[in-house]
Design a protein around this motif. Structure first.
Motif, PDB file in Angstrom:
ATOM      1  N   GLU A 127       0.846  -1.205   0.000  1.00 42.11           N
ATOM      2  CA  GLU A 127       0.000   0.000   0.000  1.00 42.11           C
ATOM      3  C   GLU A 127       0.880   1.253   0.000  1.00 42.11           C
ATOM      4  O   GLU A 127       0.641   2.202  -0.737  1.00 42.11           O
ATOM      5  CB  GLU A 127      -0.887   0.028   1.259  1.00 42.11           C
ATOM      6  N   SER A 133       1.412   4.199  -3.100  1.00 39.44           N
ATOM      7  CA  SER A 133       0.509   5.316  -2.771  1.00 39.44           C
ATOM      8  C   SER A 133       0.496   6.285  -3.954  1.00 39.44           C
ATOM      9  O   SER A 133       1.491   6.417  -4.681  1.00 39.44           O
ATOM     10  CB  SER A 133       0.980   6.032  -1.511  1.00 39.44           C
ATOM     11  N   PRO A 134      -0.643   6.962  -4.172  1.00 39.81           N
ATOM     12  CA  PRO A 134      -0.753   7.858  -5.333  1.00 39.81           C
ATOM     13  C   PRO A 134       0.381   8.881  -5.384  1.00 39.81           C
ATOM     14  O   PRO A 134       0.902   9.183  -6.460  1.00 39.81           O
ATOM     15  CB  PRO A 134      -2.098   8.553  -5.116  1.00 39.81           C
ATOM     16  N   ALA A 135       0.803   9.397  -4.230  1.00 37.86           N
ATOM     17  CA  ALA A 135       1.834  10.440  -4.244  1.00 37.86           C
ATOM     18  C   ALA A 135       3.138   9.898  -4.817  1.00 37.86           C
ATOM     19  O   ALA A 135       3.800  10.543  -5.629  1.00 37.86           O
ATOM     20  CB  ALA A 135       2.046  10.961  -2.835  1.00 37.86           C
ATOM     21  N   PHE A 187       2.613   9.075  -8.609  1.00 38.49           N
ATOM     22  CA  PHE A 187       2.441  10.285  -9.397  1.00 38.49           C
ATOM     23  C   PHE A 187       3.780  10.970  -9.657  1.00 38.49           C
ATOM     24  O   PHE A 187       4.044  11.445 -10.754  1.00 38.49           O
ATOM     25  CB  PHE A 187       1.490  11.248  -8.692  1.00 38.49           C
ATOM     26  N   GLU A 198       3.010   7.729   5.940  1.00 40.87           N
ATOM     27  CA  GLU A 198       2.696   6.658   4.984  1.00 40.87           C
ATOM     28  C   GLU A 198       2.338   5.368   5.710  1.00 40.87           C
ATOM     29  O   GLU A 198       1.410   4.655   5.329  1.00 40.87           O
ATOM     30  CB  GLU A 198       3.893   6.413   4.058  1.00 40.87           C
ATOM     31  N   SER A 200      -1.281   3.687   5.302  1.00 44.02           N
ATOM     32  CA  SER A 200      -1.354   2.346   4.705  1.00 44.02           C
ATOM     33  C   SER A 200      -1.923   1.341   5.698  1.00 44.02           C
ATOM     34  O   SER A 200      -2.722   0.476   5.335  1.00 44.02           O
ATOM     35  CB  SER A 200       0.043   1.873   4.289  1.00 44.02           C
ATOM     36  N   ARG A 237      -0.277  18.913  -5.013  1.00 42.01           N
ATOM     37  CA  ARG A 237       0.340  18.216  -3.871  1.00 42.01           C
ATOM     38  C   ARG A 237      -0.521  18.345  -2.618  1.00 42.01           C
ATOM     39  O   ARG A 237      -0.701  17.397  -1.871  1.00 42.01           O
ATOM     40  CB  ARG A 237       1.732  18.800  -3.585  1.00 42.01           C
ATOM     41  N   GLN A 280      -3.435  16.114  -2.837  1.00 41.65           N
ATOM     42  CA  GLN A 280      -3.076  14.717  -2.589  1.00 41.65           C
ATOM     43  C   GLN A 280      -2.898  14.457  -1.103  1.00 41.65           C
ATOM     44  O   GLN A 280      -3.337  13.439  -0.578  1.00 41.65           O
ATOM     45  CB  GLN A 280      -1.804  14.359  -3.344  1.00 41.65           C
ATOM     46  N   TRP A 298      -5.082  12.025   1.264  1.00 41.33           N
ATOM     47  CA  TRP A 298      -4.470  10.982   2.077  1.00 41.33           C
ATOM     48  C   TRP A 298      -4.913  11.124   3.538  1.00 41.33           C
ATOM     49  O   TRP A 298      -5.271  10.166   4.204  1.00 41.33           O
ATOM     50  CB  TRP A 298      -2.939  11.094   1.971  1.00 41.33           C
ATOM     51  N   ASP A 357      -1.438  15.011 -15.589  1.00 49.06           N
ATOM     52  CA  ASP A 357      -1.836  13.918 -14.707  1.00 49.06           C
ATOM     53  C   ASP A 357      -3.092  13.232 -15.244  1.00 49.06           C
ATOM     54  O   ASP A 357      -3.202  12.001 -15.253  1.00 49.06           O
ATOM     55  CB  ASP A 357      -2.088  14.476 -13.297  1.00 49.06           C
ATOM     56  N   ARG A 415      -2.238  10.968 -18.111  1.00 48.09           N
ATOM     57  CA  ARG A 415      -1.700   9.674 -17.645  1.00 48.09           C
ATOM     58  C   ARG A 415      -2.837   8.778 -17.171  1.00 48.09           C
ATOM     59  O   ARG A 415      -2.921   7.608 -17.513  1.00 48.09           O
ATOM     60  CB  ARG A 415      -0.716   9.899 -16.489  1.00 48.09           C
TER      61      ARG A 415
END
Lengths: 372, 394
Positions: free
Chosen positions: A257, A261-263, A266, A314, A318, B70, B73, B77, B126, B129
């Motif tokens: 996970e 992670s998307p970060a 990306f 993180e 996760s 950022r 994101q 999260w 982005d 993609r």
């Protein structure tokens, strides 16, 4: 307080019972569940096969449906009935409205009643189409290639699908008699139905399975770290623990996970898909990466995405995601996890508690092994 | 608080309207989370605009005037749940799962994403993609690629758009993302009053431009055939707010879905064909059901046309289809191919329930249709389904 009360309110009860013929029954009662899931796991699959009968478990899975009786019972009750064959088990499963719990249990059990195993040629053609379509998926191809490379020379490298380019596997009758015995079967039902009533139903349906010793599974060889590329997909296979070491297994899940992670993805313009199929004593966890811009510098980009140390944030994020996954009140997930726990270890693993035991150091260790 | 939430849960979903008319349907329960689904209607767009809207959806949670990419994101999260922005066929879907105490920043986040996307070069890159990945997925799900191609050619579905510049994205946004096209569904540990207050503050005074600017020409990209034989047959049907909708859906299920469906019985049992089924497209004035039969061996178009054109279900088939549709409505599935539309979602999760409440409202049937739809299916007679087939299938 709300979180705590909500968690208590939906905490399912799990009862495991073993019958005289060796079959194991698992009844999971989830208050307020709006659906029911019945799943039966049979010790069979490609790890139990050799070159001569490679694919026989998958073919058997198809033929169990051939008379259409179970499908008829399922669809007339609003249930979706299906099956999948893996390396270590065949999973027969249905899901539908909560009130259909009895037909759900019955239609899955119906599949185990020996049908006329006469349509092997025809179903082998169906499997050929299934295989051709699966090969169109580059992630699936990378996954397959990694397993074959990582487990070369062992029965574990056989593909669960079988090889439809070869003749129909022999010994379908023998396979049925060998696999469909009480000691190879774990039957699970999860939903809002009362535990004792569902156990009574399961006892009747599974008590008549033949008594015989469970199939002997070949030992899992030591797994190597492998990499493969296919259609601009980059795959990494890493050995991780199985359900026999739940805390380590969960650490791997959390690590996957975190590194996908998307970060992280990306920042490198990557897409990733992970395959972490639970296994009994160990598993090859697979990460498949792709980039929308093709693949310039992929190895560097993947390394940069996964090599950075896992931060506290993180780890927390996760861990929360994996915790949510196991705390799900969805009958399908509950039945799957409990069924595999019992199949692999003989008892129901309390994953909710196991997740709490996983340390950041364990997770970082898996991530470091990936980065290598 | 708990007692209040349980009491509100017993009341059932409630509809409120924000000052600018946006409907917000709230189902209160005592769970630990809150899920918000914001749907934006796109069922009247041309294939090019619809394809561009898919692309735009991927950029909505990109950079906005108040948040950098950022920051967005990190916020996503920290919310701890899933955040999604994608096309759901006839609508764009923005989904955020959060906790009760984070609903206010979540509403601000959604408001910003809806009203003030900057479509910066980074956000558009982005989205490129993300869309490229989605199209790759479509390409390796063979019938889907062919279904999309045909629906776009017929004017009923999105064309493939792989890129938008900032001017195009802003113009399309002004045309499509407007209060009158929006419906919101919320399910979780929050009252309708609280939701109305929080979303009223962030979205209630949103006014779209009087006359949307015209959208500069957008380039579409034709995709080649999938490399397998895909036979397709599309039938026209009523919209979801029609009294005939449930019967028409049931008729389509009798033909196209499940192992007892006529397609499976015809093609799998006789020809060992593995991939077949139905795909629903909901448009402003009509619904379309596309039946597909995919073979790696040979084309089956004539056989499919005959099977669809001559379909007259037996009573057993319609009974089975009613049970099957009711089951799928509750659970979702059965195939990945249906992923882009409603009726593959089910009702198991809060996110799914929030989607349906908003969807029925958006489709003009009213959110209460979600609760009554199952009863409507159960009450269908064989004759009513047969009549719908006579009316719509010929």
């Amino acid at each position: 307080l709300i979180t705590l009360l909500a968690a208590v309110a939906i905490a399912p009860t799990v009862v495991v019972e073993k019958l005289a013929n060796g079959a194991t029954l698992v009844a999971i009662q989830i208050a307020d569940a709006t659906t029911v899931s019945a799943q039966t796991f049979v010790r069979a699959g490609s790890a139990y096969e050799n070159e001569a009968d490679s694919g026989v478990s998958h073919l058997l899975e198809h033929l169990l449906f051939a008379d259409g009786v179970a499908d008829q019972a399922a669809e007339n009750a609003g249930l979706l009935l299906n099956a999948t064959t893996y390396r270590e088990f065949i999973r027969l499963h249905t899901v539908g409205p909560a009130e259909a719990w009895k037909p759900a249990i019955q239609c899955v059990a119906q599949l185990l009643r020996k049908p006329a195993l006469t349509h092997a040629e025809k179903e082998w053609k169906v499997i050929a189409q299934e295989d051709a379509l699966a090969k169109l998926d580059p992630d699936e191809s990378v996954h397959r290639a990694l397993w074959v490379a990582g487990l070369k020379g062992s029965a574990w490298s056989n593909l669960p699908m079988g090889d439809p380019g070869k003749p129909v596997p022999k010994g379908i009758e023998a396979a049925y008699d060998r696999f469909i015995v009480g000691a190879n079967v774990v039957a699970v039902v999860a939903g809002a139905q009362p535990t004792q009533e569902s156990l009574a139903e399961l006892r009747v349906l599974y008590g008549n399975l033949p008594s015989a010793k469970a199939s002997a599974q070949p030992a899992l060889p030591s797994l190597g770290r492998v990499t493969e590329t296919h259609s601009a997909r980059y795959g990494i296979g890493v050995p991780v623990a199985g359900y026999n070491k739940p805390s380590d297994y969960l650490a791997a899940e959390i690590a996957f996970e975190a590194v996908t992670s998307p970060a992280r993805l990306f920042s490198q313009g990557l897409e990733a898909k992970s395959f972490l199929t639970p296994s009994s004593s160990g598993s090859l966890a697979v990460l498949s990466f792709a980039a929308a811009d093709g693949a310039p510098g992929m190895v560097t980009r993947i390394s940069q995405a996964i090599a950075a140390p896992i931060t506290d944030a993180e780890f927390a994020g996760s861990e929360a995601r994996v915790r949510q996954r196991y705390a799900s009140s969805q009958p399908v997930s509950r039945a799957l996890v409990a069924g595999l726990s019992v199949l692999f270890t003989g008892s129901n693993i309390d994953f909710d508690r196991e997740v709490e035991r996983v340390s950041k150091a364990q997770v970082s260790s898996v991530a470091e092994s990936l980065a290598k | 608080v708990i007692a209040t939430l349980f009491a509100l849960a017993a009341v059932g979903p409630q509809l409120t309207r924000l000052p600018n008319g946006i409907p917000v349907v709230v189902e209160t329960n005592a769970s630990a989370t809150v899920t918000v689904q914001v749907l934006v209607d796109i069922d009247d767009l041309t294939p090019t605009e619809a394809g561009a809207a898919e692309f735009m959806a991927a950029a909505l949670f990109g950079e906005t005037e108040n948040y950098s990419l950022r920051e967005l994101q990190r916020l996503a999260w920290s919310i701890g749940g899933s955040v999604a922005s994608e096309s759901a066929g006839d609508c764009l879907r923005l989904q955020v799962t959060t906790t009760r105490d984070r609903l206010r920043p979540t509403a601000a986040f959604i408001s910003d994403a809806l009203r003030r996307p900057s479509f910066s070069p980074e956000a558009l890159a982005d989205a490129r993609r993300s869309e490229s990945n989605r199209h790759n997925w479509i390409d390796r799900t063979p019938p889907l690629r062919d279904i999309r191609t045909q629906l776009a050619q017929q004017g009923h579905g999105p064309a493939n758009v792989f890129s938008l510049n900032q001017e195009q994205a802003k113009a399309l946004h002004a045309k499509v993302v407007r209060p009158e096209r929006v419906a919101i569904g919320v399910v979780g540990a929050v009252s309708a009053d609280d939701v109305a207050t929080i979303f009223g503050a962030s979205l209630g005074h949103w006014r779209a431009e009087e006359t949307p600017r015209s959208v500069p020409a957008i380039q579409t990209q034709a995709r080649g055939a999938s490399g397998i034989y895909t036979a397709l047959a599309t039938l026209v049907g009523p919209t979801p707010n029609s009294p005939y909708f449930a019967a028409w859906m049931t008729a389509c299920i009798a033909l196209g879905e499940g192992k007892l469906g006529r397609l499976h019985q015809t093609f799998r049992l006789s020809s060992s064909i593995y991939v077949l089924g139905s795909y629903f497209t909901f448009r402003e004035k009509r619904t379309y059901c596309t039946f597909y039969v995919a073979s790696t061996v040979d084309p089956r178009q004539d056989e499919l046309n005959k099977t669809v054109g001559r379909f007259e279900p037996t009573e057993a088939e319609t009974q089975r289809a009613k049970a099957y549709l009711a089951g799928r409505y509750q659970v979702g599935g059965p195939t990945e191919i249906g992923r882009f539309g409603a009726f593959s979602i089910g009702h198991e999760t809060e996110a799914a329930r929030a989607f349906w409440l908003a969807w029925w409202e958006l489709r003009g049937a009213g959110f209460n249709k979600d609760a009554s739809f199952l009863n409507e299916i159960q009450a269908l007679s064989h004759d009513s389904i047969a009549n719908v087939i006579r009316e719509w299938y010929r």
